[in-house]
Scaffold this active site. Structure first.
Site, PDB file in Angstrom:
ATOM      1  N   GLY A 291       0.836  -1.190   0.000  1.00  0.00           N
ATOM      2  CA  GLY A 291       0.000   0.000   0.000  1.00  0.00           C
ATOM      3  C   GLY A 291       0.872   1.241   0.000  1.00  0.00           C
ATOM      4  N   MET A 292       1.013   1.866  -1.165  1.00  0.00           N
ATOM      5  CA  MET A 292       1.882   3.037  -1.322  1.00  0.00           C
ATOM      6  C   MET A 292       1.069   4.306  -1.078  1.00  0.00           C
ATOM      7  SD  MET A 292       4.805   1.660  -1.987  1.00  0.00           S
ATOM      8  CE  MET A 292       5.792   3.074  -2.501  1.00  0.00           C
TER       9      MET A 292
ATOM     10  N   GLY B 271       2.492   7.393  -0.578  1.00  0.00           N
ATOM     11  CA  GLY B 271       3.238   8.603  -0.883  1.00  0.00           C
ATOM     12  C   GLY B 271       4.030   9.104   0.303  1.00  0.00           C
TER      13      GLY B 271
ATOM     14  N   VAL C 212       6.891   8.167   3.715  1.00  0.00           N
ATOM     15  CA  VAL C 212       8.184   7.516   3.882  1.00  0.00           C
ATOM     16  C   VAL C 212       8.054   6.071   4.353  1.00  0.00           C
ATOM     17  CG1 VAL C 212       8.531   8.340   6.260  1.00  0.00           C
ATOM     18  CG2 VAL C 212      10.515   7.809   4.814  1.00  0.00           C
ATOM     19  N   ASP C 213       7.053   5.769   5.185  1.00  0.00           N
ATOM     20  CA  ASP C 213       6.947   4.423   5.748  1.00  0.00           C
ATOM     21  C   ASP C 213       6.626   3.377   4.687  1.00  0.00           C
ATOM     22  OD1 ASP C 213       7.421   5.431   8.340  1.00  0.00           O
ATOM     23  OD2 ASP C 213       5.314   5.966   8.554  1.00  0.00           O
ATOM     24  N   SER C 214       5.682   3.673   3.812  1.00  0.00           N
ATOM     25  CA  SER C 214       5.358   2.719   2.750  1.00  0.00           C
ATOM     26  C   SER C 214       6.491   2.642   1.729  1.00  0.00           C
ATOM     27  CB  SER C 214       4.034   3.087   2.069  1.00  0.00           C
ATOM     28  OG  SER C 214       4.076   4.379   1.494  1.00  0.00           O
TER      29      SER C 214
ATOM     30  N   MET D 176      -4.191   3.918  -3.116  1.00  0.00           N
ATOM     31  CA  MET D 176      -5.637   4.007  -2.922  1.00  0.00           C
ATOM     32  C   MET D 176      -6.084   5.463  -2.858  1.00  0.00           C
ATOM     33  SD  MET D 176      -6.059   1.293   0.219  1.00  0.00           S
ATOM     34  CE  MET D 176      -4.515   1.758   1.013  1.00  0.00           C
TER      35      MET D 176
ATOM     36  N   CYS E   9     -11.210   2.470   9.240  1.00  0.00           N
ATOM     37  CA  CYS E   9     -10.573   2.558   7.924  1.00  0.00           C
ATOM     38  C   CYS E   9      -9.629   1.376   7.700  1.00  0.00           C
ATOM     39  CB  CYS E   9      -9.814   3.877   7.827  1.00  0.00           C
ATOM     40  SG  CYS E   9      -9.001   4.140   6.260  1.00  0.00           S
TER      41      CYS E   9
ATOM     42  N   GLY F 232       2.823   0.228   5.675  1.00  0.00           N
ATOM     43  CA  GLY F 232       3.870   0.909   6.425  1.00  0.00           C
ATOM     44  C   GLY F 232       3.506   1.156   7.870  1.00  0.00           C
TER      45      GLY F 232
ATOM     46  N   CYS G 197      -8.327   9.703   8.688  1.00  0.00           N
ATOM     47  CA  CYS G 197      -7.824   8.741   7.712  1.00  0.00           C
ATOM     48  C   CYS G 197      -8.350   9.044   6.309  1.00  0.00           C
ATOM     49  CB  CYS G 197      -8.253   7.341   8.144  1.00  0.00           C
ATOM     50  SG  CYS G 197      -7.750   6.022   7.041  1.00  0.00           S
TER      51      CYS G 197
END
Length: 372
Positions: free
Chosen positions: A16-17, A19, A21-23, A42, A107, A132, A205
């Site tokens: 799950g990207m 945008g 830093v964690d993902s 998403m 969510c 992430g 969220c």
């Protein structure tokens, strides 16, 4: 750095990207472990999609830049209908009923680990999904999988993921859960990822940063009413009970009262029948304290839950210190929780999440408070 499931090397993982830093680092770490990695961005909100409020376009741009840098595909999907039906309408209904919900938890349950997992399965033929989040999973010798707190205590997000099923946890990977936040940013910077210094997202969220009272007022009509002391004296007006939560201190507009001490005012109760906001002075006002609570809508990651009479710990809000407590089941879906010591600002509508050491057991929704 702890390795992540080396026995599953070569399996396909959909990350799950967001945008952020964690993902971004999650995708990189999984690639380093030998997984076949693809990204999925998403979009889950359509209303007010403009430059002032919505950063979705910018987030997508950053996610694409990271995927290009890593050399992986980025897919996109729109879950706006699912988000509205399964998350946002619940959010509004809870506020309308005078409770304080946590939309991030719903969510995760309905979108990130249900709609996302279904799409990854049905359309992208995934073996795993990855997020992430700062949590960990542990696969036991008996075939069970547990969800553990993240290594970074300040970033641990297990509170928001307690509704995940055993099956969802078993299908999910959480690479950054083994790391401290500063390590994640260091990895991103070293790899030249554009997100290495991007600010962490806050707010509701997927809805993002916006003035909460103004936003909520677009969907629920405000009902102004009186602010009263615990003794019944009217000392001000509120703009709507839905904007207030137990333990709230800021934004009450009642400073500098005559015949009162210098202790700050706190929301200690909400009288829904009379539409009255009740306030008291001091963070340990008797009306603000609870000896326990009733918790319903129970969900246990392992399906069984802790045993009757278990002495474990609970969190009634995010980043709270662990609260030692004892559990008694009133029925299959209601739990009586007695705290070892009184606790301030326990809030109906919020989630109570239980832990046994580092293991997140599950939890439920705070329904009633036990006082006196």
């Amino acid at each position: 750095m702890t390795s992540i499931e080396p026995t599953h090397t070569g399996k396909k993982v959909i990350v799950g990207m967001s945008g952020g830093v964690d993902s971004s680092v999650s995708a990189y770490l999984l690639m380093q472990q030998g997984y076949q990695v693809e990204g999925l961005f998403m979009k889950n909100w359509e209303e007010d999609d403009n430059d002032e409020y919505c950063a979705a376009a910018e987030d997508l741009k950053d996610a694409q830049a990271v995927c290009d840098k890593l050399g992986i595909k980025l897919h996109t999907v729109n879950f706006a209908a699912e988000y509205w039906d399964n998350v946002f309408e619940y959010f509004l209904a809870e506020y309308k009923a005078g409770r304080t919900p946590n939309p991030d938890i719903m969510c995760n349950k309905e979108i990130k680990f249900k709609a996302f997992l279904d799409f990854a399965d049905d359309i992208l033929d995934a073996d795993y999904i990855a997020m992430g989040h700062y949590v960990r999973r542990r696969d036991n010798a008996d075939g069970t999988t547990q969800m553990l707190r993240g290594v970074d205590n300040n970033k641990d997000q297990s509170y928001f993921l307690y509704t995940l099923s055993h099956e969802q946890v078993a299908r999910s990977l959480f690479p950054v859960g083994e790391l401290e936040k500063h390590e994640v940013r260091e990895i991103a910077k070293k790899m030249g990822l554009i997100t290495h210094d991007k600010k962490d997202s806050t707010g509701i969220c997927f809805i993002g940063e916006r003035k909460f009272t103004e936003f909520l007022g677009n969907y629920l009509p405000a009902q102004p009413g009186n602010i009263e002391t615990a003794e019944g004296e009217i000392i001000g007006k509120h703009q709507g009970l839905m904007y207030q939560t137990l333990g709230q201190r800021k934004g009450l507009g009642i400073g500098g009262m005559k015949n009162s001490n210098d202790d700050p005012w706190y929301v200690v109760d909400k009288d829904l029948k009379r539409n009255v906001l009740v306030v008291g002075q001091g963070g340990h006002h008797p009306r603000l304290m609870s000896n326990g609570m009733l918790v319903n809508q129970l969900h246990w990651v392992d399906r069984k839950g802790p045993a009757e009479g278990s002495q474990i710990v609970v969190k009634t809000r995010y980043r709270q210190q662990d609260i030692p407590c004892t559990l008694t089941y009133l029925d299959d879906n209601t739990l009586k929780v007695v705290f070892d010591e009184p606790v301030a600002a326990v809030t109906p509508g919020q989630s109570a999440v239980f832990y046994d050491g580092e293991v997140c057991l599950g939890g439920g929704i705070i329904d009633q408070l036990i006082r006196g």
